[in-house]
Every structure is written in structure tokens, then in C-alpha cells.
Design a protein around this motif. Structure first.
Motif: not given
Length: 142
Positions: A21-24, A28-29, A70-71, A95-96
Motif C-alpha cells: 500500500e503506497p503512502l498517502t 508523506l507530509e 522510495g518516496p 504513481m507516488v
């Protein structure tokens, strides 16, 4: 375990879990406003001093696609390349990165085969507990 390729493909391309599940944007903020914090395994954060000791900020995320680590590295100013076997996990990093305006280079590759990079390309190699999914570690450690 001769079918590790098929096993890994099924595991990472078709399963939803904490690592797929990628970070929202909101997550990330939160990362942007706090010291770097990533885990190599569940419940075990990497000491930030490890990153501070690196000679530079060129980082290879080995088998850690999925739009998570990665992000985090990219938002903290690292020059990030993610190499992962799973195309769908790499697509999440892409995508992120696009959503957040980050630069992440993604490379589909098998860590049991020769890497598509020159020696000493990276200052840091971040490899979460992915080596448990392959039989022969020799190439990866080279």
C-alpha cells in the motif's frame, strides 16, 4: 525452491498487505516535517545515524518497491533508484512520485542476476528483509 520467480510475482503483484500500500499524501507530509524514519523489518527502525554516515545521497532501494520507502527517501533529498522484481510494486513508486512531484528512478530487476548498474554507483543500499525470498544470496551480496 525453483519456482521463486512465480512465487514472488504472485506475492507482490496480487496481494494487499502492509508492504503493497503506497503512502498517502498526508503520510508523506508528515515525513517531510520530521526526521527520516524507515524500517528494515516490522517494528525495527533504522537508526538515522546510518544515513548520516553515508558519503553521499545516491540510494538504491533494493527490492523495496511499493510506494513507501522510495518516496520517503526522495522527499528527504536522496537521489533514489528502486530496483524491484515486481512491476506492480514499481508502478506504485512511479504513481507516488508523480503525485508528489518527486523524482524516483524505477528499475525492474532480479537481485539474483547481475545488477544493471556500475560498481560503486550508490552511496547507500537499503534492502528490507527481501533476501529471505531468494535461494542464492551470492549475486546480491556482490
Amino acid at each position: 525452491m525453483n519456482n521463486y520467480i512465480k512465487l514472488n510475482e504472485d506475492r507482490w503483484n496480487n496481494v494487499k498487505n502492509d508492504y503493497t500500500e503506497p503512502l498517502t499524501h498526508e503520510e508523506l507530509e508528515e515525513v517531510r516535517n520530521n526526521p527520516i524514519s524507515v524500517a528494515l523489518t516490522v517494528g525495527k527502525k533504522v537508526p538515522k545515524e546510518w544515513f548520516e554516515k553515508a558519503n553521499g545521497k545516491k540510494l538504491l532501494g533494493l527490492a523495496c518497491g511499493g510506494g513507501q520507502q522510495g518516496p520517503v527517501f526522495a522527499i528527504k533529498g536522496y537521489d533514489v533508484t528502486i530496483m524491484d522484481f515486481s512491476k506492480s510494486q514499481l508502478q506504485k513508486d512511479d504513481m507516488v512520485a508523480k503525485r508528489e512531484g518527486l523524482k524516483i528512478n524505477t528499475v525492474q530487476g532480479d537481485m539474483t542476476k547481475p545488477f544493471p548498474f556500475e560498481n560503486e554507483t550508490f552511496d547507500i543500499i537499503f534492502n528490507p528483509v527481501s533476501n529471505v525470498y531468494i535461494e542464492d544470496l551470492e549475486n546480491m551480496y556482490k
